[in-house]
Design a protein around this motif. Structure first.
Motif, short mmCIF file in Angstrom:
data_model
loop_
_atom_site.label_atom_id
_atom_site.label_comp_id
_atom_site.label_asym_id
_atom_site.label_seq_id
_atom_site.Cartn_x
_atom_site.Cartn_y
_atom_site.Cartn_z
N ILE A 232 -4.34 1.63 14.47
CA ILE A 232 -3.54 3.04 14.30
C ILE A 232 -2.66 2.56 13.06
O ILE A 232 -2.29 3.63 12.22
N ILE A 233 -1.95 1.42 13.08
CA ILE A 233 -1.19 0.97 11.76
C ILE A 233 -1.93 1.14 10.39
O ILE A 233 -1.45 1.81 9.45
N SER A 234 -3.35 0.71 10.37
CA SER A 234 -4.03 0.76 9.31
C SER A 234 -4.25 2.05 8.90
O SER A 234 -4.23 2.69 7.72
N LEU A 235 -4.73 3.15 9.86
CA LEU A 235 -4.90 4.53 9.71
C LEU A 235 -3.60 5.21 9.16
O LEU A 235 -3.80 6.16 8.14
N ALA A 236 -2.56 4.76 9.65
CA ALA A 236 -1.19 5.43 9.23
C ALA A 236 -0.86 5.14 7.69
O ALA A 236 -0.65 6.13 6.98
N VAL A 237 -1.09 3.75 7.48
CA VAL A 237 -0.91 3.47 6.10
C VAL A 237 -1.84 4.12 4.96
O VAL A 237 -1.66 4.60 4.01
N ALA B 86 1.02 -1.20 0.15
CA ALA B 86 -0.25 -0.24 0.12
C ALA B 86 0.98 1.25 -0.08
O ALA B 86 0.47 2.18 -0.75
N ILE B 87 1.98 1.13 0.74
CA ILE B 87 2.95 2.37 0.72
C ILE B 87 3.77 2.63 -0.43
O ILE B 87 3.90 3.59 -0.70
N GLU B 88 3.93 1.41 -1.01
CA GLU B 88 5.10 1.60 -2.23
C GLU B 88 4.25 2.10 -3.58
O GLU B 88 3.13 1.89 -3.84
N PRO B 89 4.85 3.25 -3.71
CA PRO B 89 4.23 3.83 -5.09
C PRO B 89 4.29 3.19 -6.18
O PRO B 89 4.95 2.18 -6.53
N PHE C 62 6.42 13.99 3.07
CA PHE C 62 7.47 13.24 3.18
C PHE C 62 8.28 12.96 2.22
O PHE C 62 7.87 12.63 0.91
N SER C 63 9.65 12.78 2.57
CA SER C 63 10.49 12.46 1.21
C SER C 63 10.43 10.96 1.25
O SER C 63 10.01 10.40 2.22
N LYS C 64 11.10 10.45 0.24
CA LYS C 64 11.36 8.79 -0.11
C LYS C 64 11.92 8.23 1.10
O LYS C 64 11.53 7.33 1.63
N ASP C 65 13.00 8.91 1.41
CA ASP C 65 14.05 8.36 2.78
C ASP C 65 12.86 8.51 4.08
O ASP C 65 12.73 7.36 4.84
N GLN C 66 12.21 9.52 4.22
CA GLN C 66 11.16 9.40 5.31
C GLN C 66 10.17 8.50 5.23
O GLN C 66 9.67 7.78 6.43
N ILE C 67 9.55 8.19 4.21
CA ILE C 67 8.62 7.17 3.98
C ILE C 67 9.33 5.89 4.30
O ILE C 67 8.68 4.92 4.89
N ASN C 68 10.46 5.60 3.89
CA ASN C 68 11.15 4.29 4.23
C ASN C 68 11.25 4.10 5.76
O ASN C 68 11.10 2.84 6.24
N ILE D 28 9.44 5.48 7.92
CA ILE D 28 8.06 5.32 8.42
C ILE D 28 7.98 3.74 8.13
O ILE D 28 7.21 3.06 9.16
N LYS D 29 7.87 3.19 6.90
CA LYS D 29 7.58 1.68 6.78
C LYS D 29 8.26 0.85 7.78
O LYS D 29 7.69 -0.02 8.23
N LYS D 30 9.48 1.11 7.89
CA LYS D 30 10.46 0.44 8.97
C LYS D 30 9.72 0.46 10.48
O LYS D 30 9.62 -0.57 11.18
N GLU D 31 9.35 1.45 10.69
CA GLU D 31 8.70 1.73 12.12
C GLU D 31 7.58 0.99 12.20
O GLU D 31 6.92 0.45 13.20
N LEU D 32 6.39 1.17 11.33
CA LEU D 32 5.26 0.34 11.27
C LEU D 32 5.46 -1.10 11.50
O LEU D 32 4.78 -1.83 12.07
#
Length: 167
Positions: free
Chosen positions: A125-130, A74-77, A144-150, A152-156
């Motif tokens: 919460i995870i679902s809403l963040a995604v 879902a997060i991956e463009p 968010f930058s691409k690095d920031q999204i990465n 966030i993905k790791k944190e989720l």
């Protein structure tokens, strides 16, 4: 056609012309505009599941493996899926009932998350963040930058791991 002219201006004539087929041939499978839009939403969900299944190969076995893959997908463009998703979101303004398959898929996802050992509140919460990340990307609003999204993905994923590995 939906991406070119928007769901509100889509017609079966335009779709048939773009597909290089007769309107009758199109209407054999999709007798109404809503039937076609509903099929497109089904295809959108299928594409997400296919993306999720591709992500599975990079995720180690575990109770929340499919959930993690769904988050990453879902997060991956994905330009084609994103364009289709935005267009279908616009289609929901025509008939909100068209999104019922999406609502059902989200209900199933939440059920699967909780079934994998993730507490409801954390799963929500995870679902809403995604969802927020995905919709910000669809609407081209993401700060968010691409690095920031990465990150966030790791944190989720970390939040999921913490929850399913609790003693």
């Amino acid at each position: 056609v939906v991406m070119d002219v928007g769901a509100g201006h889509m017609s079966l004539d335009l779709v048939a012309r773009k597909a290089g087929m007769s309107k009758g041939g199109l209407m054999y499978n999709f007798p109404t505009k809503n039937a076609l839009l509903k099929a497109m939403i089904g295809r959108f969900i299928e594409q997400h599941h296919a993306s999720r299944d591709l992500m599975l190969k990079d995720i180690e076995e575990g109770p929340a493996r499919i959930f993690k893959a769904g988050i990453l997908a879902a997060i991956e463009p994905n330009e084609k899926r994103d364009s289709m998703g935005l267009s279908l979101l616009a289609a929901s303004a025509i008939d909100p009932d068209l999104l019922e398959p999406v609502r059902q898929a989200l209900r199933e996802l939440l059920k699967d998350m909780v079934g994998s050992g993730i507490k409801f509140e954390r799963a929500a919460i995870i679902s809403l963040a995604v969802d927020g990340i995905m919709f910000e990307r669809l609407l081209k609003l993401s700060p968010f930058s691409k690095d920031q999204i990465n990150k966030i993905k790791k944190e989720l994923i970390s939040l999921i791991d913490e929850e399913v590995h609790k003693p």
